[in-house]
Enzyme design. Structure first.
Site, PDB file in Angstrom:
ATOM      1  N   CYS A 110      -4.576 -19.905   1.241  1.00 30.20           N
ATOM      2  CA  CYS A 110      -3.829 -19.650   2.475  1.00 30.20           C
ATOM      3  C   CYS A 110      -4.451 -20.329   3.686  1.00 30.20           C
ATOM      4  O   CYS A 110      -3.852 -20.310   4.773  1.00 30.20           O
ATOM      5  CB  CYS A 110      -3.758 -18.149   2.753  1.00 30.20           C
ATOM      6  SG  CYS A 110      -2.815 -17.197   1.569  1.00 30.20           S
ATOM      7  N   HIS A 128      -1.976 -11.473   5.517  1.00 30.22           N
ATOM      8  CA  HIS A 128      -1.076 -11.837   4.420  1.00 30.22           C
ATOM      9  C   HIS A 128      -1.156 -10.755   3.355  1.00 30.22           C
ATOM     10  O   HIS A 128      -2.244 -10.457   2.853  1.00 30.22           O
ATOM     11  CB  HIS A 128      -1.463 -13.185   3.821  1.00 30.22           C
ATOM     12  CG  HIS A 128      -0.754 -13.509   2.540  1.00 30.22           C
ATOM     13  ND1 HIS A 128       0.608 -13.330   2.382  1.00 30.22           N
ATOM     14  CD2 HIS A 128      -1.213 -13.988   1.348  1.00 30.22           C
ATOM     15  CE1 HIS A 128       0.961 -13.696   1.161  1.00 30.22           C
ATOM     16  NE2 HIS A 128      -0.125 -14.091   0.511  1.00 30.22           N
ATOM     17  N   HIS A 130       0.872  -8.807  -0.219  1.00 26.36           N
ATOM     18  CA  HIS A 130       1.848  -8.901  -1.296  1.00 26.36           C
ATOM     19  C   HIS A 130       2.666  -7.615  -1.348  1.00 26.36           C
ATOM     20  O   HIS A 130       2.932  -7.075  -2.420  1.00 26.36           O
ATOM     21  CB  HIS A 130       1.150  -9.158  -2.632  1.00 26.36           C
ATOM     22  CG  HIS A 130       0.585 -10.532  -2.757  1.00 26.36           C
ATOM     23  ND1 HIS A 130      -0.042 -10.988  -3.902  1.00 26.36           N
ATOM     24  CD2 HIS A 130       0.562 -11.580  -1.894  1.00 26.36           C
ATOM     25  CE1 HIS A 130      -0.440 -12.240  -3.726  1.00 26.36           C
ATOM     26  NE2 HIS A 130      -0.081 -12.620  -2.513  1.00 26.36           N
ATOM     27  N   GLU A 151      13.834   3.069  15.690  1.00 26.99           N
ATOM     28  CA  GLU A 151      12.801   3.262  16.710  1.00 26.99           C
ATOM     29  C   GLU A 151      11.585   2.358  16.506  1.00 26.99           C
ATOM     30  O   GLU A 151      11.030   1.815  17.468  1.00 26.99           O
ATOM     31  CB  GLU A 151      12.370   4.733  16.725  1.00 26.99           C
ATOM     32  CG  GLU A 151      11.297   5.077  17.743  1.00 26.99           C
ATOM     33  CD  GLU A 151      11.796   5.031  19.184  1.00 26.99           C
ATOM     34  OE1 GLU A 151      10.938   5.095  20.089  1.00 26.99           O
ATOM     35  OE2 GLU A 151      13.024   4.932  19.414  1.00 26.99           O
ATOM     36  N   HIS A 213       7.131 -13.085  -3.165  1.00 28.76           N
ATOM     37  CA  HIS A 213       5.693 -13.291  -2.971  1.00 28.76           C
ATOM     38  C   HIS A 213       5.099 -12.241  -2.029  1.00 28.76           C
ATOM     39  O   HIS A 213       4.255 -11.453  -2.429  1.00 28.76           O
ATOM     40  CB  HIS A 213       5.472 -14.706  -2.427  1.00 28.76           C
ATOM     41  CG  HIS A 213       4.046 -15.070  -2.190  1.00 28.76           C
ATOM     42  ND1 HIS A 213       3.605 -16.380  -2.188  1.00 28.76           N
ATOM     43  CD2 HIS A 213       2.941 -14.325  -1.908  1.00 28.76           C
ATOM     44  CE1 HIS A 213       2.303 -16.413  -1.950  1.00 28.76           C
ATOM     45  NE2 HIS A 213       1.880 -15.172  -1.766  1.00 28.76           N
TER      46      HIS A 213
END
Length: 264
Positions: A110, A128, A130, A151, A213
């Site tokens: 990443c 990040h 999953h 809300e 993903h």
């Protein structure tokens, strides 16, 4: 390097030279300050594991140190609930030089995506996960995740600036949260072109969902990124539940009654 206990390393401060870092790279990750990026990443990774967001070594976090602008990145292949400060990578501000690397792990795939968020979104932190809720929403929605009149939407910035306070204006209860969805690739670093495309077409988005993903969420600092991630995950979970009982997540106020009255 001489034999020393890990906690005996001095905390890095502004003005530390590259030579000093080269001689003692672990000074970049050693601190008893709970707000130090190295400590925050480890704490959040464990929390996100227990939230079922980062299991099986999946997911990652990167934080820019506001004091030094160094970039702290969780590595590839580490079990998030067991992550230690020693496991982290530290890059310089531009991301083109590794100041500190762990002995056991490889850089996160990443990393190019994190660097793009820093450069093109002025992010201070990126999360990040999953998340199963993100994956489910990527299967339900085609190109854009949408949810309205809830809300929790108020936790997400609109991208607009208040001319008086010069601060971000949050979305309102009556707004619709939209998050773009991109297609997954075999390797995360191959998503970079899709990220660049989203940055051009969605200048105010705080997140990108990757189909089948997970999701990437960023903020100006780790506290905001965490808030956005938690709020978005709540909204994605709610959207899936609304979909399951036949209510479009972006339906107007009062319209849900019409869908609930329809035969299943």
């Amino acid at each position: 390097m001489t034999e020393r206990s890990f906690d005996s390393f001095e905390v890095v401060e502004n003005g530390l030279t590259e030579e000093q870092i080269l001689q003692n790279p672990d000074c970049l990750i050693s601190s008893h300050d709970e707000n130090h990026p190295a400590n925050v990443i480890c704490k959040l990774c464990e929390q996100f594991f227990h939230n079922n967001w980062c299991t099986g070594t999946g997911g990652g976090i990167s934080i820019k140190d506001p004091k030094t602008n160094y970039l702290y990145i969780a590595p590839s292949g580490v079990q998030k609930e067991k992550m230690k400060r020693e496991d982290l990578f530290v890059l310089n501000e531009t991301g083109d030089k590794c100041l500190r690397k762990p002995s056991m792990y490889k850089p996160s795939a990443c990393t190019p995506l994190f660097l793009a968020c820093y450069k093109l979104r002025n992010a201070g932190a990126i999360i990040h996960t999953h998340s199963q809720h993100a994956v489910m929403c990527s299967l339900i929605f085609k190109d854009v995740f949408r949810i309205s009149n809830i809300e929790q939407i108020k936790a997400i910035p609109s991208g607009k600036i208040d001319p008086v306070t010069n601060k971000q204006i949050a979305l309102s209860f009556f707004d619709t949260l939209e998050i773009p969805i991109i297609e997954n690739m075999a390797h995360e670093d191959q998503l970079i072109d899709s990220f660049h495309d989203i940055f051009k077409r969605w200048p105010h988005t705080q997140a990108i969902i990757v189909r089948r993903h997970g999701i990437f969420v960023w903020g100006s600092d780790i506290n905001k990124a965490k808030i956005y991630n938690e709020a978005i995950d709540y909204l994605m979970e709610l959207a899936v539940k609304m979909y399951q009982i036949g209510i479009p997540p972006d339906c107007g106020i009062g319209e849900e009654k019409r869908y609930l009255e329809m035969p299943m």
